[in-house]
Design an enzyme around this catalytic site. Structure first.
Site, PDB file in Angstrom:
ATOM      1  N   HIS A  73       0.813  -1.220   0.000  1.00 14.34           N
ATOM      2  CA  HIS A  73       0.000   0.000   0.000  1.00 14.34           C
ATOM      3  C   HIS A  73       0.848   1.273   0.000  1.00 14.34           C
ATOM      4  O   HIS A  73       0.310   2.369  -0.150  1.00 14.34           O
ATOM      5  CB  HIS A  73      -0.941   0.014   1.211  1.00 14.34           C
ATOM      6  N   HIS A  88       1.808   6.839  -0.729  1.00  9.45           N
ATOM      7  CA  HIS A  88       0.854   6.052   0.053  1.00  9.45           C
ATOM      8  C   HIS A  88      -0.477   5.978  -0.686  1.00  9.45           C
ATOM      9  O   HIS A  88      -1.021   6.990  -1.091  1.00  9.45           O
ATOM     10  CB  HIS A  88       0.660   6.715   1.417  1.00  9.45           C
TER      11      HIS A  88
END
Length: 168
Positions: A73, A88
């Protein structure tokens, strides 16, 4: 300072501009408007967010992949000029244990704005109730003189969205 430096300028006193590219297509969002204080209050670093319409994530700078989080992620990287970045995908997406992400690069790999780093299943993020904003943060702000990046508007992945100027 020698005569050469007086006439032509010293390399040590030159600022360096680093081109920043949109890591995916979408709508640019001001980082202060991201619904997570870690990002909106710039705790990790200053930067931008994009609400994606595309699902292929490319490198926001020419550089090297530093770390890829186990859940895919997020990752860190460094531009060839020395800007450190943290990228992110989504808010609280670590909870999804990597499910919606497929990473296509490795640690230490050289990349540029044409290198696909990852793909994301946006529908899976939405179905899981996760905010899909993607953040690009500059984490070594002590070395950054200025950031000149678009803070709103539609953007196409791989297009230049601004520059970061490093301190001389």
């Amino acid at each position: 300072m020698g005569l050469f430096d007086k006439l032509f300028g010293s390399k040590e006193n030159k600022t360096v501009e680093v081109e920043i590219y949109a890591p995916l297509s979408g709508e640019i969002v001001n980082i202060e408007d991201v619904p997570d204080v870690v990002f909106s209050e710039k705790i990790v670093g200053d930067g931008i967010a994009i609400r994606p319409t595309g699902n292929k994530i490319v490198a926001p700078v020419d550089g090297v992949i530093g770390k890829i989080f186990e859940t895919n992620h997020a990752f860190s990287m460094e531009s060839k000029e020395g800007v450190e970045l943290f990228v992110h995908f989504g808010i609280d997406t670590v909870e999804l244990k990597g499910g919606p992400f497929e990473t296509t690069v490795t640690v230490g790999q050289k990349v540029d704005e044409h290198t696909v780093l990852s793909t994301v299943d946006l529908e899976a993020l939405k179905e899981a109730g996760k905010d899909t904003a993607m953040m690009v943060l500059f984490t070594n702000m002590d070395k950054v003189e200025s950031i000149s990046i678009a803070t709103e508007g539609a953007v196409e992945g791989k297009s230049e969205i601004g520059k970061v100027t490093l301190k001389a």
